[in-house]
Design a protein around this motif. Structure first.
Motif, PDB file in Angstrom:
ATOM      1  N   VAL A   1       0.854  -1.191   0.000  1.00  0.00           N
ATOM      2  CA  VAL A   1       0.000   0.000   0.000  1.00  0.00           C
ATOM      3  C   VAL A   1       0.884   1.233   0.000  1.00  0.00           C
ATOM      4  CG1 VAL A   1      -2.000  -1.068   1.119  1.00  0.00           C
ATOM      5  CG2 VAL A   1      -0.190  -0.060   2.525  1.00  0.00           C
ATOM      6  N   CYS A   2       0.348   2.336  -0.486  1.00  0.00           N
ATOM      7  CA  CYS A   2       1.122   3.578  -0.491  1.00  0.00           C
ATOM      8  C   CYS A   2       1.163   4.158   0.921  1.00  0.00           C
ATOM      9  CB  CYS A   2       0.530   4.576  -1.474  1.00  0.00           C
ATOM     10  SG  CYS A   2      -1.075   5.251  -0.995  1.00  0.00           S
ATOM     11  N   SER A   3       2.030   5.130   1.128  1.00  0.00           N
ATOM     12  CA  SER A   3       2.244   5.692   2.465  1.00  0.00           C
ATOM     13  C   SER A   3       0.987   6.347   3.019  1.00  0.00           C
ATOM     14  CB  SER A   3       3.392   6.703   2.426  1.00  0.00           C
ATOM     15  OG  SER A   3       3.183   7.649   1.385  1.00  0.00           O
ATOM     16  N   LEU A   4       0.228   7.060   2.167  1.00  0.00           N
ATOM     17  CA  LEU A   4      -0.986   7.721   2.627  1.00  0.00           C
ATOM     18  C   LEU A   4      -2.041   6.696   3.050  1.00  0.00           C
ATOM     19  CD1 LEU A   4      -2.689  10.234   3.080  1.00  0.00           C
ATOM     20  CD2 LEU A   4      -3.358  10.125   0.664  1.00  0.00           C
ATOM     21  N   CYS A   5      -2.267   5.691   2.221  1.00  0.00           N
ATOM     22  CA  CYS A   5      -3.269   4.671   2.551  1.00  0.00           C
ATOM     23  C   CYS A   5      -2.859   3.882   3.797  1.00  0.00           C
ATOM     24  CB  CYS A   5      -3.467   3.719   1.370  1.00  0.00           C
ATOM     25  SG  CYS A   5      -4.369   4.460  -0.020  1.00  0.00           S
ATOM     26  N   TYR A   6      -1.542   3.670   3.959  1.00  0.00           N
ATOM     27  CA  TYR A   6      -1.078   2.940   5.141  1.00  0.00           C
ATOM     28  C   TYR A   6      -1.426   3.711   6.415  1.00  0.00           C
ATOM     29  CZ  TYR A   6       1.999   0.531   8.413  1.00  0.00           C
ATOM     30  OH  TYR A   6       2.498  -0.164   9.496  1.00  0.00           O
ATOM     31  N   ARG A   7      -1.204   5.013   6.399  1.00  0.00           N
ATOM     32  CA  ARG A   7      -1.528   5.824   7.581  1.00  0.00           C
ATOM     33  C   ARG A   7      -3.034   5.786   7.863  1.00  0.00           C
ATOM     34  NH1 ARG A   7       2.359   9.297   5.216  1.00  0.00           N
ATOM     35  NH2 ARG A   7       0.736  10.672   4.362  1.00  0.00           N
ATOM     36  N   GLN A   8      -3.842   5.863   6.806  1.00  0.00           N
ATOM     37  CA  GLN A   8      -5.292   5.810   6.977  1.00  0.00           C
ATOM     38  C   GLN A   8      -5.740   4.464   7.535  1.00  0.00           C
ATOM     39  OE1 GLN A   8      -6.639   6.729   3.023  1.00  0.00           O
ATOM     40  NE2 GLN A   8      -6.591   8.943   3.363  1.00  0.00           N
ATOM     41  N   LEU A   9      -5.179   3.397   6.989  1.00  0.00           N
ATOM     42  CA  LEU A   9      -5.551   2.052   7.434  1.00  0.00           C
ATOM     43  C   LEU A   9      -5.125   1.806   8.878  1.00  0.00           C
ATOM     44  CD1 LEU A   9      -4.623   0.114   4.182  1.00  0.00           C
ATOM     45  CD2 LEU A   9      -6.918   0.312   5.146  1.00  0.00           C
ATOM     46  N   MET A  10      -3.946   2.293   9.252  1.00  0.00           N
ATOM     47  CA  MET A  10      -3.477   2.133  10.625  1.00  0.00           C
ATOM     48  C   MET A  10      -4.354   2.915  11.592  1.00  0.00           C
ATOM     49  SD  MET A  10      -1.064  -0.051  10.802  1.00  0.00           S
ATOM     50  CE  MET A  10      -0.438   0.282  12.455  1.00  0.00           C
ATOM     51  N   ALA A  11      -4.784   4.117  11.165  1.00  0.00           N
ATOM     52  CA  ALA A  11      -5.660   4.926  12.012  1.00  0.00           C
ATOM     53  C   ALA A  11      -7.009   4.226  12.208  1.00  0.00           C
ATOM     54  CB  ALA A  11      -5.862   6.303  11.389  1.00  0.00           C
ATOM     55  N   GLU A  12      -7.533   3.621  11.143  1.00  0.00           N
ATOM     56  CA  GLU A  12      -8.793   2.884  11.245  1.00  0.00           C
ATOM     57  C   GLU A  12      -8.639   1.662  12.143  1.00  0.00           C
ATOM     58  OE1 GLU A  12      -9.704   1.994   7.228  1.00  0.00           O
ATOM     59  OE2 GLU A  12     -10.057   4.099   6.672  1.00  0.00           O
ATOM     60  N   LYS A  13      -7.492   0.985  12.019  1.00  0.00           N
ATOM     61  CA  LYS A  13      -7.231  -0.197  12.839  1.00  0.00           C
ATOM     62  C   LYS A  13      -7.156   0.181  14.320  1.00  0.00           C
ATOM     63  CE  LYS A  13      -4.012  -4.085  13.273  1.00  0.00           C
ATOM     64  NZ  LYS A  13      -2.745  -4.694  12.742  1.00  0.00           N
ATOM     65  N   LYS A  14      -6.505   1.302  14.605  1.00  0.00           N
ATOM     66  CA  LYS A  14      -6.395   1.763  15.984  1.00  0.00           C
ATOM     67  C   LYS A  14      -7.762   2.129  16.542  1.00  0.00           C
ATOM     68  CE  LYS A  14      -4.173   5.316  18.835  1.00  0.00           C
ATOM     69  NZ  LYS A  14      -3.288   6.528  18.822  1.00  0.00           N
ATOM     70  N   LYS A  15      -8.571   2.809  15.732  1.00  0.00           N
ATOM     71  CA  LYS A  15      -9.910   3.215  16.153  1.00  0.00           C
ATOM     72  C   LYS A  15     -10.779   1.984  16.449  1.00  0.00           C
ATOM     73  CE  LYS A  15     -11.470   6.701  13.965  1.00  0.00           C
ATOM     74  NZ  LYS A  15     -12.053   7.560  12.887  1.00  0.00           N
ATOM     75  N   GLU A  16     -10.654   0.955  15.602  1.00  0.00           N
ATOM     76  CA  GLU A  16     -11.432  -0.268  15.816  1.00  0.00           C
ATOM     77  C   GLU A  16     -10.976  -1.005  17.076  1.00  0.00           C
ATOM     78  OE1 GLU A  16     -10.996  -2.483  12.269  1.00  0.00           O
ATOM     79  OE2 GLU A  16     -12.374  -1.222  11.108  1.00  0.00           O
ATOM     80  N   ALA A  17      -9.650  -0.988  17.330  1.00  0.00           N
ATOM     81  CA  ALA A  17      -9.129  -1.640  18.522  1.00  0.00           C
ATOM     82  C   ALA A  17      -9.639  -0.950  19.784  1.00  0.00           C
ATOM     83  CB  ALA A  17      -7.604  -1.634  18.496  1.00  0.00           C
ATOM     84  N   GLU A  18      -9.686   0.382  19.745  1.00  0.00           N
ATOM     85  CA  GLU A  18     -10.199   1.132  20.895  1.00  0.00           C
ATOM     86  C   GLU A  18     -11.679   0.852  21.110  1.00  0.00           C
ATOM     87  OE1 GLU A  18      -9.224   5.090  19.812  1.00  0.00           O
ATOM     88  OE2 GLU A  18      -7.130   4.964  20.479  1.00  0.00           O
ATOM     89  N   ALA A  19     -12.420   0.726  20.015  1.00  0.00           N
ATOM     90  CA  ALA A  19     -13.843   0.419  20.121  1.00  0.00           C
ATOM     91  C   ALA A  19     -14.066  -0.972  20.693  1.00  0.00           C
ATOM     92  CB  ALA A  19     -14.505   0.541  18.751  1.00  0.00           C
ATOM     93  N   ASP A  20     -13.191  -1.914  20.305  1.00  0.00           N
ATOM     94  CA  ASP A  20     -13.298  -3.288  20.822  1.00  0.00           C
ATOM     95  C   ASP A  20     -13.020  -3.334  22.323  1.00  0.00           C
ATOM     96  OD1 ASP A  20     -13.988  -4.257  18.379  1.00  0.00           O
ATOM     97  OD2 ASP A  20     -11.970  -4.920  17.837  1.00  0.00           O
ATOM     98  N   LEU A  21     -12.106  -2.464  22.782  1.00  0.00           N
ATOM     99  CA  LEU A  21     -11.799  -2.433  24.213  1.00  0.00           C
ATOM    100  C   LEU A  21     -12.988  -1.916  25.010  1.00  0.00           C
ATOM    101  CD1 LEU A  21      -8.116  -1.108  24.256  1.00  0.00           C
ATOM    102  CD2 LEU A  21      -8.915  -3.404  24.833  1.00  0.00           C
ATOM    103  N   ARG A  22     -13.692  -0.958  24.424  1.00  0.00           N
ATOM    104  CA  ARG A  22     -14.866  -0.413  25.106  1.00  0.00           C
ATOM    105  C   ARG A  22     -16.030  -1.402  25.071  1.00  0.00           C
ATOM    106  NH1 ARG A  22     -13.142   4.342  22.365  1.00  0.00           N
ATOM    107  NH2 ARG A  22     -14.673   3.962  20.704  1.00  0.00           N
ATOM    108  N   GLN A  23     -16.067  -2.239  24.038  1.00  0.00           N
ATOM    109  CA  GLN A  23     -17.133  -3.224  23.906  1.00  0.00           C
ATOM    110  C   GLN A  23     -16.505  -4.596  23.673  1.00  0.00           C
ATOM    111  OE1 GLN A  23     -19.416  -1.720  20.631  1.00  0.00           O
ATOM    112  NE2 GLN A  23     -20.489  -0.225  21.877  1.00  0.00           N
ATOM    113  N   PRO A  24     -15.988  -5.228  24.732  1.00  0.00           N
ATOM    114  CA  PRO A  24     -15.232  -6.481  24.595  1.00  0.00           C
ATOM    115  C   PRO A  24     -16.043  -7.624  24.011  1.00  0.00           C
ATOM    116  CG  PRO A  24     -15.760  -6.029  26.899  1.00  0.00           C
ATOM    117  CD  PRO A  24     -16.085  -4.791  26.139  1.00  0.00           C
ATOM    118  N   GLU A  25     -17.362  -7.589  24.149  1.00  0.00           N
ATOM    119  CA  GLU A  25     -18.159  -8.689  23.638  1.00  0.00           C
ATOM    120  C   GLU A  25     -18.538  -8.504  22.176  1.00  0.00           C
ATOM    121  OE1 GLU A  25     -21.545  -9.207  26.093  1.00  0.00           O
ATOM    122  OE2 GLU A  25     -20.390  -9.699  27.889  1.00  0.00           O
ATOM    123  N   HIS A  26     -18.257  -7.319  21.655  1.00  0.00           N
ATOM    124  CA  HIS A  26     -18.626  -7.049  20.273  1.00  0.00           C
ATOM    125  C   HIS A  26     -17.512  -7.527  19.349  1.00  0.00           C
ATOM    126  CE1 HIS A  26     -20.209  -5.107  16.730  1.00  0.00           C
ATOM    127  NE2 HIS A  26     -19.065  -4.455  16.564  1.00  0.00           N
TER     128      HIS A  26
END
Length: 276
Positions: A206-231
């Motif tokens: 992936v290009c550098s811009l898309c990598y940063r976007q994908l990593m940001a989305e991955k981090k956001k999803e991980a934080e959401a999973d921590l708030r909702q562990p059963e989801h």
């Protein structure tokens, strides 16, 4: 369309047509004969590939679209691709200097541009494709797909990297494609890899811009999973996996376009042709 399918299903002529397509792909292709499947039409379309536009043979069934590379005219094809129609979205495109009568075939895993030999031929293809897709979605109760892979931008579309806009491509400086946005980029701007399960089990370039976007989305999803562990949500929202490239290595660049009145195998069906 429904009347045509009902008329052809379980008929000897339909079985013969499907068997002919299987034989032309030989051992390199997957079996295509399944209960309820009908071959509705076939033809030659020009597909925008990474290096240059190339002719491809396309077969439209009532549930799938099959295409491949032409090895021997009307006798042998390879590099078979099978696309479920319920995953397809169509988009009409304006003409370019190189290609006319264009449209895009978009799916969640692969998107690409094709063109027909005439405006009438494009209308026929779009009409039959749209009706097949509409019938399948009604039958399954599914909604049209909203996430589509980005088509790869052809190599010749740019002489410089589309991210840094500094690096010039040459014999020594290779072009690469970002699998998320489809941009043509240099090696320095596409050093990262990211796992996109809908596209491949392995991490893809992936290009550098898309990598940063994908990593940001991955981090956001991980934080959401921590708030909702059963989801548990295995989908990755917001990303559009890019199309993979056709297997162009086996193409014979000298293959000529078939004339519009060329016969399909030994029958009187012309290219492009839709059955009745």
């Amino acid at each position: 369309m429904k009347e045509m399918v009902d008329h052809l299903v379980n008929t000897e002529i339909n079985s013969q047509r499907i068997a002919s397509v299987e034989n032309c792909f030989g051992a390199s292709g997957q079996p295509l004969a399944v209960s309820g499947r009908v071959l509705l039409g076939e033809g030659i379309l020009t597909k925008e590939c990474r290096k240059k536009p190339k002719p491809r043979v396309f077969f439209l069934f009532n549930d799938i679209l099959v295409y491949g590379s032409i090895v021997i005219n009307k006798r042998k094809y390879n590099s078979q691709h099978i696309i479920p129609l319920e995953d397809v979205t169509l988009e009409t495109l304006p003409d370019t200097l190189q290609m006319k009568n264009r449209w895009m075939i978009k799916t969640s895993k692969k998107s690409f541009v094709v063109s027909a030999a005439s405006l009438t031929e494009r209308k026929e293809w779009l009409s039959h494709l749209e009706e097949c897709i509409r019938h399948l979605l009604t039958k399954t109760g599914r909604q049209p797909s909203t996430e589509h892979a980005a088509p790869w931008i052809p190599d010749k579309a740019t002489d410089i990297c589309m991210r840094c806009t500094q690096t010039k491509f040459s014999t020594l400086t290779r072009r690469h494609h970002c699998r998320k946005c489809g941009f043509v980029v240099c090696g320095d701007c596409s050093r990262q890899r990211f796992l996109m399960p809908r596209l491949s089990p392995k991490p893809l370039r992936v290009c550098s811009l898309c990598y940063r976007q994908l990593m940001a989305e991955k981090k956001k999803e991980a934080e959401a999973d921590l708030r909702q562990p059963e989801h548990i949500d295995s989908s990755m929202t917001g990303y559009e996996p890019s199309s993979g490239e056709d297997s162009d290595k086996s193409d014979d660049d000298k293959v000529e376009r078939w004339p519009g009145d060329a016969e399909f195998y030994a029958s009187e069906v012309s290219w492009s042709s839709f059955h009745s």
